[in-house]
Design a protein around this motif. Structure first.
Motif, PDB file in Angstrom:
ATOM      1  N   CYS A 110       4.292 -17.819  -8.438  1.00  0.00           N
ATOM      2  CA  CYS A 110       5.232 -18.734  -7.780  1.00  0.00           C
ATOM      3  C   CYS A 110       6.317 -19.140  -8.781  1.00  0.00           C
ATOM      4  CB  CYS A 110       4.483 -19.967  -7.275  1.00  0.00           C
ATOM      5  SG  CYS A 110       5.564 -21.225  -6.556  1.00  0.00           S
TER       6      CYS A 110
ATOM      7  N   CYS B 224       5.661 -23.230  -9.343  1.00  0.00           N
ATOM      8  CA  CYS B 224       4.479 -23.762 -10.035  1.00  0.00           C
ATOM      9  C   CYS B 224       3.788 -22.736 -10.930  1.00  0.00           C
ATOM     10  CB  CYS B 224       3.475 -24.342  -9.034  1.00  0.00           C
ATOM     11  SG  CYS B 224       2.729 -23.120  -7.944  1.00  0.00           S
TER      12      CYS B 224
ATOM     13  N   ILE C 121       1.705 -20.481 -10.178  1.00  0.00           N
ATOM     14  CA  ILE C 121       0.342 -20.106  -9.801  1.00  0.00           C
ATOM     15  C   ILE C 121       0.283 -18.620  -9.414  1.00  0.00           C
ATOM     16  CG2 ILE C 121       0.493 -20.610  -7.325  1.00  0.00           C
ATOM     17  CD1 ILE C 121      -2.286 -21.928  -7.564  1.00  0.00           C
TER      18      ILE C 121
ATOM     19  N   CYS D 194       4.497 -19.477  -3.860  1.00  0.00           N
ATOM     20  CA  CYS D 194       3.169 -19.603  -3.272  1.00  0.00           C
ATOM     21  C   CYS D 194       3.349 -20.154  -1.849  1.00  0.00           C
ATOM     22  CB  CYS D 194       2.286 -20.530  -4.124  1.00  0.00           C
ATOM     23  SG  CYS D 194       2.790 -22.264  -4.107  1.00  0.00           S
TER      24      CYS D 194
ATOM     25  N   HIS E 228       4.492 -23.939  -1.685  1.00  0.00           N
ATOM     26  CA  HIS E 228       5.876 -24.250  -2.034  1.00  0.00           C
ATOM     27  C   HIS E 228       6.854 -23.596  -1.063  1.00  0.00           C
ATOM     28  CE1 HIS E 228       4.483 -25.816  -6.083  1.00  0.00           C
ATOM     29  NE2 HIS E 228       5.162 -26.790  -5.500  1.00  0.00           N
TER      30      HIS E 228
HETATM   31 ZN   LIG Z   1       3.945 -22.830  -6.011  1.00  0.00          ZN
END
Ligand SMILES: [Zn+2]
Length: 295
Positions: A201, A204, A206, A241, A244
């Protein structure tokens, strides 16, 4: 009285009423003045489209609908901004997020191609598939919604429902999948962008592993299709992700020209991670900000 969602048995598609008072008495659209019947907490069960708002666009199976508020009934003009904090406007957002069916009633005065010549007519169930805000023809900000006719309204015909009843669950799960609205289509462009970022992402960082690989979504900054008409090009796509991606599409977060990420209260929560192979066009972020009043 509990708010009833779905089609009412006594008022099938094509039912007509002489005026708003009769329409309200039938329970099909209860408010006698407001175009939206609904609250933030419950969702909206019905709308009336009758040409009151200059920004409304009726395409038949698809409606670009304007929210309520800021309208002066005496001068018939928009005189201030509309906001999603208005409970009726928020009601249609709740309907989108919860996949609730909305009864659409057309009144004389709306688009002549789709509206009755007099009175009000029930035209079936629609889903709210998108919402945003923009500067309307009047120069003031208006709330906007895209509604599309439910292709399989049969699932609601037999069973209008209220939200305060204890849910009894569903014996046929295919019916449930029919009212979920979130579909993320992948394109060659979004696959390319996801590969560049190795499916991490860009907000973030991830990396979500699944049995057959990694899970990420290609998020169009300026949405594809009417009325946004964003391009399917790598400068308009982020690798995000699912959390988001949803937050970005629904106005929970926005991005400034220096790629800072802000929540909707204006608090900085991060920075978009970049890659030399992936140039982003700031005009698309500016367009996204304009939809949520951050520009
Ligand atoms: Zn994210």
């Amino acid at each position: 009285m509990a708010r009833i969602f779905g089609e009412l048995e006594h008022s099938p598609v094509g039912s007509v009423w002489v005026n708003r008072k009769e329409l309200a008495a039938a329970g099909v659209h209860r408010p006698t003045m407001n175009g939206i019947s609904g609250t933030a907490a419950e969702g909206a069960d019905s709308i009336v489209i009758s040409g009151g708002y200059e920004d409304d666009l009726d395409l038949g199976e698809e409606i670009i609908y304007t929210g309520t508020g800021g309208y002066d009934t005496a001068s018939r003009k928009q005189i201030s901004d509309q906001t999603f904090s208005n409970t009726n406007n928020a009601g249609l957002v709740t309907s989108q997020l919860q996949g609730l069916p909305v009864r659409v009633i057309r009144g004389a005065g709306g688009d002549p191609g789709f509206s009755p010549t007099s009175g009000y007519r029930y035209d079936g169930l629609y889903s709210v598939v998108d919402h945003w805000s923009e500067i309307g023809k009047s120069g003031f900000r208006v709330c906007r919604y895209r509604l599309v006719a439910l292709t399989d309204p049969a699932i609601f015909h037999a069973q209008p429902f209220t939200k305060d009843a204890v849910p009894i669950g569903e014996t046929n799960p295919r019916r449930i999948s029919a009212i979920t609205t979130r579909v993320v289509r992948s394109t060659k462009v979004s696959e390319y962008v996801k590969k560049i970022h190795e499916y991490r992402c860009q907000i973030c960082g991830i990396e979500i592993m699944i049995p057959n690989g990694k899970l990420a979504e290609g998020a169009h900054i300026r949405a594809l299709g009417k009325p946004h008409n964003g391009p399917d090009s790598i400068d308009n796509v982020l690798c995000l992700c699912p959390n988001h991606h949803s937050a970005f599409d629904l106005g929970g977060i926005w991005v400034s020209d220096d790629l800072s990420v802000f929540d909707f209260n204006g608090i900085k929560i991060g920075t978009i991670s970049t890659n030399p192979k992936h140039n982003l066009d700031n005009q698309h972020f500016a367009y996204h900000r304009s939809l949520w009043g951050n520009e």
